[in-house]
Design a protein around this motif. Structure first.
Motif, PDB file in Angstrom:
ATOM      1  N   THR A  59     -18.541 -10.920 -67.363  1.00  0.00           N
ATOM      2  CA  THR A  59     -17.881 -10.529 -68.602  1.00  0.00           C
ATOM      3  C   THR A  59     -16.390 -10.863 -68.546  1.00  0.00           C
ATOM      4  OG1 THR A  59     -19.440  -8.725 -68.975  1.00  0.00           O
ATOM      5  CG2 THR A  59     -17.358  -8.618 -70.158  1.00  0.00           C
ATOM      6  N   ALA A  60     -15.936 -11.578 -69.554  1.00  0.00           N
ATOM      7  CA  ALA A  60     -14.508 -11.863 -69.713  1.00  0.00           C
ATOM      8  C   ALA A  60     -13.969 -10.972 -70.817  1.00  0.00           C
ATOM      9  CB  ALA A  60     -14.296 -13.331 -70.056  1.00  0.00           C
ATOM     10  N   ARG A  61     -12.691 -10.660 -70.748  1.00  0.00           N
ATOM     11  CA  ARG A  61     -12.067  -9.792 -71.741  1.00  0.00           C
ATOM     12  C   ARG A  61     -10.831 -10.465 -72.329  1.00  0.00           C
ATOM     13  NH1 ARG A  61      -9.555  -5.789 -70.334  1.00  0.00           N
ATOM     14  NH2 ARG A  61      -9.949  -4.382 -72.090  1.00  0.00           N
ATOM     15  N   PHE A  62     -10.607 -10.151 -73.601  1.00  0.00           N
ATOM     16  CA  PHE A  62      -9.391 -10.593 -74.298  1.00  0.00           C
ATOM     17  C   PHE A  62      -8.655  -9.330 -74.746  1.00  0.00           C
ATOM     18  CE2 PHE A  62     -12.566 -13.880 -74.727  1.00  0.00           C
ATOM     19  CZ  PHE A  62     -11.874 -15.055 -74.481  1.00  0.00           C
ATOM     20  N   PRO A  63      -7.690  -8.874 -73.946  1.00  0.00           N
ATOM     21  CA  PRO A  63      -7.054  -7.585 -74.236  1.00  0.00           C
ATOM     22  C   PRO A  63      -5.956  -7.633 -75.293  1.00  0.00           C
ATOM     23  CG  PRO A  63      -6.150  -8.499 -72.220  1.00  0.00           C
ATOM     24  CD  PRO A  63      -7.228  -9.448 -72.674  1.00  0.00           C
ATOM     25  N   ARG A  64      -5.546  -8.830 -75.682  1.00  0.00           N
ATOM     26  CA  ARG A  64      -4.452  -8.928 -76.652  1.00  0.00           C
ATOM     27  C   ARG A  64      -4.976  -9.486 -77.975  1.00  0.00           C
ATOM     28  NH1 ARG A  64       0.180 -11.956 -73.018  1.00  0.00           N
ATOM     29  NH2 ARG A  64       0.270 -10.441 -71.297  1.00  0.00           N
ATOM     30  N   MET A  65      -4.659  -8.784 -79.038  1.00  0.00           N
ATOM     31  CA  MET A  65      -5.078  -9.249 -80.358  1.00  0.00           C
ATOM     32  C   MET A  65      -4.179  -8.659 -81.418  1.00  0.00           C
ATOM     33  SD  MET A  65      -8.403  -6.925 -81.336  1.00  0.00           S
ATOM     34  CE  MET A  65      -9.299  -7.400 -79.889  1.00  0.00           C
ATOM     35  N   GLU A  66      -4.276  -9.222 -82.582  1.00  0.00           N
ATOM     36  CA  GLU A  66      -3.599  -8.676 -83.759  1.00  0.00           C
ATOM     37  C   GLU A  66      -4.465  -8.986 -84.967  1.00  0.00           C
ATOM     38  OE1 GLU A  66      -0.626 -12.453 -84.734  1.00  0.00           O
ATOM     39  OE2 GLU A  66       0.194 -10.605 -83.883  1.00  0.00           O
ATOM     40  N   GLY A  67      -4.326  -8.174 -85.996  1.00  0.00           N
ATOM     41  CA  GLY A  67      -5.165  -8.436 -87.152  1.00  0.00           C
ATOM     42  C   GLY A  67      -4.895  -7.514 -88.319  1.00  0.00           C
ATOM     43  N   LEU A  68      -5.419  -7.919 -89.460  1.00  0.00           N
ATOM     44  CA  LEU A  68      -5.297  -7.157 -90.696  1.00  0.00           C
ATOM     45  C   LEU A  68      -6.690  -6.941 -91.276  1.00  0.00           C
ATOM     46  CD1 LEU A  68      -2.321  -9.076 -92.360  1.00  0.00           C
ATOM     47  CD2 LEU A  68      -2.208  -6.915 -91.098  1.00  0.00           C
ATOM     48  N   VAL A  69      -6.891  -5.782 -91.862  1.00  0.00           N
ATOM     49  CA  VAL A  69      -8.170  -5.456 -92.496  1.00  0.00           C
ATOM     50  C   VAL A  69      -7.887  -4.900 -93.890  1.00  0.00           C
ATOM     51  CG1 VAL A  69     -10.269  -4.050 -92.384  1.00  0.00           C
ATOM     52  CG2 VAL A  69      -9.252  -4.941 -90.271  1.00  0.00           C
ATOM     53  N   THR A  70      -8.641  -5.367 -94.865  1.00  0.00           N
ATOM     54  CA  THR A  70      -8.557  -4.836 -96.227  1.00  0.00           C
ATOM     55  C   THR A  70      -9.945  -4.401 -96.667  1.00  0.00           C
ATOM     56  OG1 THR A  70      -6.715  -6.299 -96.805  1.00  0.00           O
ATOM     57  CG2 THR A  70      -7.932  -5.295 -98.620  1.00  0.00           C
ATOM     58  N   ILE A  71     -10.063  -3.146 -97.079  1.00  0.00           N
ATOM     59  CA  ILE A  71     -11.328  -2.620 -97.577  1.00  0.00           C
ATOM     60  C   ILE A  71     -11.105  -2.093 -98.988  1.00  0.00           C
ATOM     61  CG2 ILE A  71     -13.105  -0.838 -97.289  1.00  0.00           C
ATOM     62  CD1 ILE A  71     -12.702  -1.020 -94.304  1.00  0.00           C
ATOM     63  N   VAL A  72     -11.984  -2.503 -99.895  1.00  0.00           N
ATOM     64  CA  VAL A  72     -11.902  -2.049-101.283  1.00  0.00           C
ATOM     65  C   VAL A  72     -12.992  -1.001-101.504  1.00  0.00           C
ATOM     66  CG1 VAL A  72     -11.929  -2.702-103.705  1.00  0.00           C
ATOM     67  CG2 VAL A  72     -11.061  -4.309-101.988  1.00  0.00           C
ATOM     68  N   PRO A  73     -12.637   0.277-101.610  1.00  0.00           N
ATOM     69  CA  PRO A  73     -13.642   1.308-101.853  1.00  0.00           C
ATOM     70  C   PRO A  73     -14.453   1.002-103.115  1.00  0.00           C
ATOM     71  CG  PRO A  73     -11.555   2.316-101.257  1.00  0.00           C
ATOM     72  CD  PRO A  73     -11.290   0.846-101.470  1.00  0.00           C
ATOM     73  N   GLY A  74     -15.752   1.098-102.989  1.00  0.00           N
ATOM     74  CA  GLY A  74     -16.607   0.803-104.125  1.00  0.00           C
ATOM     75  C   GLY A  74     -16.956  -0.662-104.264  1.00  0.00           C
ATOM     76  N   ALA A  75     -16.284  -1.517-103.483  1.00  0.00           N
ATOM     77  CA  ALA A  75     -16.566  -2.959-103.527  1.00  0.00           C
ATOM     78  C   ALA A  75     -16.437  -3.539-102.112  1.00  0.00           C
ATOM     79  CB  ALA A  75     -15.618  -3.665-104.487  1.00  0.00           C
TER      80      ALA A  75
END
Length: 200
Positions: A59-75
Motif C-alpha cells: 500500500t502506498a499513501r498520498f498524505p498531501r492533498m487539497e480540494g474543493l467540494v460543492t454540494i447543492v441541497p436538493g440537487a
C-alpha cells in the motif's frame, strides 16, 4: 352615509402568522443554496493498494492533498468534487518500492507531480451512501472513474457543517501507462480516499 360604512377595512396579517411563512421561505432558500467546502489536509489522505506476487499486497499513501467540494441541497447531481494529490509526497512501505513508484515506470513524479480527481455528479442511494462520477488524471492520462462514497452524516441535512467521507474505487494501472512488473505487481489498484470537508 360615508364610504366604507358597514365594510371591514383590510387588516394587517398578524406577526405570529408571518413567522412560519418567513421560516419556510428561509428554509427553501437554504435548501437550494450551493454549500462550498475545502478539504482539511490534516485529516485527509489517499491510499493505493496493489497485489504483490499474488500472495500479499503493498500500500502506498498520498498524505498531501487539497480540494474543493460543492454540494447543492436538493440537487446532488450538481455536486462538484475537485481533489488534487501531491504525487511527489508519495509514501511506500520500503525504499525500493518507493523509488520504483516515483520513477518513470510508475507515477513518474518528476514529470507528473500531481494526481487529480474531478467528480461532477453525486448520486445518493441513501442519506449517507452514494457514488460520485468523474475523471481521474494520473501520469498525464485521464480516464473515467466512479467513487463509491460513504458520508459520516447526511450531506444535505447537514449542509454547512463539517462532514467526513470515505471514497473507494478500483483502477487498472495499465490504463495510465503503468505496465511494468506485471508478473510481480497486480494490475488492479484499490484506491481509498478519506477526507474531511470544512465549510468555507
Amino acid at each position: 352615509m360615508r364610504i366604507g360604512d358597514g365594510m371591514n377595512p383590510a387588516r394587517p396579517i398578524p406577526r405570529l402568522l408571518l413567522l412560519p411563512l418567513l421560516a419556510a421561505f428561509a428554509l427553501a432558500n437554504t435548501a437550494s443554496t450551493p454549500q462550498r467546502y475545502t478539504l482539511d489536509a490534516s485529516a485527509s489522505n489517499v491510499s493505493a493498494k496493489v497485489p504483490f506476487f499474488g500472495l500479499a499486497s503493498k500500500t502506498a499513501r498520498f498524505p498531501r492533498m487539497e480540494g474543493l467540494v460543492t454540494i447543492v441541497p436538493g440537487a446532488p447531481e450538481k455536486a462538484v468534487i475537485d481533489v488534487t494529490f501531491d504525487a511527489t509526497a508519495i509514501e511506500a512501505p520500503d525504499s525500493v518500492t518507493l523509488a520504483r513508484l516515483r520513477g518513470e515506470k510508475f507515477f513518474w513524479v518528476e514529470k507528473y507531480p500531481t494526481i487529480r480527481f474531478t467528480g461532477r455528479s453525486l448520486k445518493l442511494a441513501s442519506a449517507t451512501k452514494g457514488t460520485v462520477s468523474g475523471d481521474l488524471t494520473a501520469r498525464g492520462v485521464t480516464k473515467p472513474a466512479t467513487l463509491s462514497v460513504t458520508f459520516d452524516a447526511d450531506p444535505v441535512r447537514n449542509a454547512g457543517k463539517p462532514i467526513s467521507f470515505t471514497g473507494t474505487t478500483t483502477i487498472d494501472r495499465r490504463q495510465f501507462g503503468m505496465k511494468s512488473y506485471q508478473l510481480i505487481v497486480g494490475n488492479k489498484v484499490d484506491i481509498t480516499l478519506k477526507a474531511r470537508m470544512l465549510p468555507r
